[in-house]
Scaffold this active site. Structure first.
Site, PDB file in Angstrom:
ATOM      1  N   LYS A 243       0.842  -1.197   0.000  1.00  0.00           N
ATOM      2  CA  LYS A 243       0.000   0.000   0.000  1.00  0.00           C
ATOM      3  C   LYS A 243       0.880   1.251   0.000  1.00  0.00           C
ATOM      4  O   LYS A 243       1.609   1.500   0.955  1.00  0.00           O
ATOM      5  CB  LYS A 243      -0.912   0.054   1.221  1.00  0.00           C
ATOM      6  CG  LYS A 243      -1.991   1.160   1.082  1.00  0.00           C
ATOM      7  CD  LYS A 243      -2.572   1.585   2.411  1.00  0.00           C
ATOM      8  CE  LYS A 243      -1.789   2.673   3.078  1.00  0.00           C
ATOM      9  NZ  LYS A 243      -1.870   3.991   2.383  1.00  0.00           N
TER      10      LYS A 243
ATOM     11  N   GLU B 151      11.364   1.135   9.476  1.00  0.00           N
ATOM     12  CA  GLU B 151      12.211   2.324   9.346  1.00  0.00           C
ATOM     13  C   GLU B 151      11.342   3.507   9.739  1.00  0.00           C
ATOM     14  O   GLU B 151      10.383   3.838   9.053  1.00  0.00           O
ATOM     15  CB  GLU B 151      12.743   2.449   7.921  1.00  0.00           C
ATOM     16  CG  GLU B 151      13.920   3.404   7.806  1.00  0.00           C
ATOM     17  CD  GLU B 151      13.484   4.841   7.651  1.00  0.00           C
ATOM     18  OE1 GLU B 151      13.460   5.564   8.687  1.00  0.00           O
ATOM     19  OE2 GLU B 151      13.161   5.244   6.541  1.00  0.00           O
TER      20      GLU B 151
ATOM     21  N   CYS C 256      13.680  11.101   5.872  1.00  0.00           N
ATOM     22  CA  CYS C 256      13.948  10.557   7.200  1.00  0.00           C
ATOM     23  C   CYS C 256      15.389  10.764   7.621  1.00  0.00           C
ATOM     24  O   CYS C 256      15.683  10.896   8.812  1.00  0.00           O
ATOM     25  CB  CYS C 256      13.606   9.065   7.236  1.00  0.00           C
ATOM     26  SG  CYS C 256      14.460   8.076   5.983  1.00  0.00           S
TER      27      CYS C 256
ATOM     28  N   GLU D 169      10.791  14.923  15.240  1.00  0.00           N
ATOM     29  CA  GLU D 169      10.980  14.978  13.786  1.00  0.00           C
ATOM     30  C   GLU D 169       9.952  15.916  13.172  1.00  0.00           C
ATOM     31  O   GLU D 169       8.746  15.655  13.206  1.00  0.00           O
ATOM     32  CB  GLU D 169      10.854  13.582  13.182  1.00  0.00           C
ATOM     33  CG  GLU D 169      11.189  13.553  11.701  1.00  0.00           C
ATOM     34  CD  GLU D 169      11.184  12.147  11.118  1.00  0.00           C
ATOM     35  OE1 GLU D 169      12.066  11.845  10.311  1.00  0.00           O
ATOM     36  OE2 GLU D 169      10.285  11.358  11.475  1.00  0.00           O
TER      37      GLU D 169
END
Length: 503
Positions: free
Chosen positions: A185, A260, A294, A392
């Site tokens: 997906k 991850e 990332c 983040e």
């Protein structure tokens, strides 16, 4: 920072997309509920295309198709699987310009030229027939011991929107090279490049049902993949919060996975660093893809003696970043969505409220009332415990943290829940060695952007950045399970001696 104001027209290659459809069992189909999702160009807020709003029923159909395709794909020799991946890579290369334009428009990034997916797949294809077991010692000379590496079966993956093409190639390529079939997906914000890549996979001769793409929202189609009882392994890239939910769903079915989960990567600068090389690399690292990477180096941890010069240079370099739409000669595009736009601007407000100083940027560039643009932003006087230094942001926001010595630099650099990437800028070999060993990160770069010049480097994180590795020479092995086989020679029957009774 400079901005342009021209708005591009939508440019999509009709040969790469089947509008309103997703791929299940080699067929382009709508969702079972008939609903669709608009895919929006973040530079113009124009609708690029519509994709199905898939659900659990669609995931189940995709899993069934993958189950049907698995036996033949598993039994195809590894060299032939690799050959099909090479053919897929060739088609991607032939359509490189169109794929680059497609991903640029749905993600919002500037055009980067030929995309990396062909090279990624060729590297993976070369590993397909290098999956090897071991010969094991035995207690008896008439016995053999060995291990086999075998595919799991039907596997699942969920990928994010920031680099949908490379993410798709990485997950799908390694999984199917190992002999698995896959249900994947893509993110609802950027599903078009994955769908185009899947179309090229079919054209390359990869059999129907080996690659299945279900589009939809994370809470619907995404959640249904790890929850499906026939999924035997998962791969996920995204936020730690969603990763935790994926891991819980996998735990219910005892399914292994790799995660991850992002980063808050430090760039540690020592007084002997070559700032002429470091500053452009650091600014590119936080503005590339509008900071929506990332591995973005979002924290600059510098020794105080170099602080003032470094901040001045960073500010000047960030002010030269050109902002604009994908087709223009710019360095940075918009953020992916209105939600992400508000998130990044919210973090900038939090930084100000916490007492950090905005050196440059800090808002929306002039002339960009339409689209999700934000200025490259540099914060100084950032304390290590501020939210802008801990969380983040996933935007072009760079925080400078001054420290007194190497020990404090290590403490600050390691002082977040993340551990994905770290960079060190120094001309002292001893410093470079010590920092490389002590930094808690899955990847450490010294005097270069992460991964520059390295082929096949394994990629993954420490701590809350996840676990497992992709992209390296062992990436295909990650999608296999080990079987031990012991084999003893059959003992021939002893001839029976004749007796008088036999006569």
């Amino acid at each position: 920072m400079t901005a342009t104001t021209e708005r591009p027209e939508t440019t999509l290659d009709p040969d790469l997309l089947v509008d309103g459809s997703m791929l299940i069992g080699g067929e382009w189909v709508p969702s079972s509920g008939g609903e669709t999702i608009d895919v929006v160009n973040p530079a113009t807020v124009q609708v690029l295309a519509r994709v199905p709003r898939g659900n659990a029923a669609d995931v189940d159909a995709a899993v069934r198709a993958a189950e049907q395709a698995f036996p033949a794909w598993r039994d195809l020799d590894a060299t032939s699987r690799g050959r099909l991946l090479f053919r897929w890579a060739d088609l991607i290369e032939q359509h490189g310009t169109a794929l680059d334009q497609l991903e640029s428009q749905e993600v919002g990034r500037p055009s980067w030229g030929p995309p990396p997916m062909a090279g990624q797949l060729r590297f993976i294809a070369g590993q397909a027939d290098k999956v090897q077991g071991l010969s094991l010692p035995t207690y008896s000379p008439d016995q053999l011991g060995l291990t086999l590496r075998e595919p799991y079966g039907v596997v699942g993956a969920i990928i994010p929107w920031n680099a949908p093409g490379p993410m798709f190639a990485t997950e799908v390529g390694a999984a199917i090279a190992a002999g698995n079939t896959i249900v994947i997906k893509p993110a609802e914000d950027a599903p078009l490049t994955p769908l185009a890549l899947a179309k090229l996979a079919l054209e390359a001769g990869i059999p129907p049902g080996v690659v299945n793409v279900v589009t939809g929202y994370g809470g619907e189609a995404g959640a249904a993949i790890p929850a499906h009882p026939s999924i035997r392994r998962m791969g996920f890239t995204g936020s730690p919060q969603t990763g935790s939910l994926i891991m819980k769903a996998c735990a219910d079915n005892l399914v292994p996975l790799h995660l991850e989960l992002g980063g808050k990567s430090p760039q540690v600068v020592f007084p002997d660093a070559d700032l002429d090389a470091a500053v452009p690399a650091m600014v590119m690292g936080i503005t590339l893809n509008t900071g929506q990477i990332c591995a973005a180096g979002s924290r600059v941890v510098c020794l105080r003696s170099v602080h003032d010069e470094l901040v001045d240079r960073l500010a000047a370099q960030m002010q030269r970043v050109r902002v604009g739409a994908w087709h223009e000669p710019v360095n940075m595009g918009p953020l992916i969505s209105e939600r992400q736009h508000q998130r990044v601007l919210g973090y900038i407000d939090l930084g100000r409220e916490a007492g950090a100083e905005v050196v440059t940027g800090g808002g929306v560039p002039a002339g960009y009332d339409t689209g999700y643009f934000v200025e490259p932003t540099l914060f100084d006087n950032v304390a290590p415990d501020m939210r802008i230094a801990q969380e983040e942001i996933f935007g072009p926001v760079l925080s400078v943290i001054a420290v007194d010595d190497e020990a404090e630099a290590i403490e600050v650099a390691n002082g977040t829940e993340y551990g994905l990437v770290a960079s060190v800028w120094t001309n002292d070999v001893g410093t470079a060695v010590r920092m490389s060993r002590r930094l808690q990160a899955g990847q450490v770069a010294v005097n270069s952007p992460l991964g520059a010049g390295v082929i096949g480097g394994p990629f993954g994180g420490y701590k809350h950045s996840g676990f497992g590795r992709t992209m390296g020479a062992d990436s295909v092995l990650e999608w296999t399970q080990v079987k031990t086989v012991s084999m003893r020679a059959a003992v021939p029957p002893v001839p029976r001696t004749r007796t008088p009774e036999d006569d």
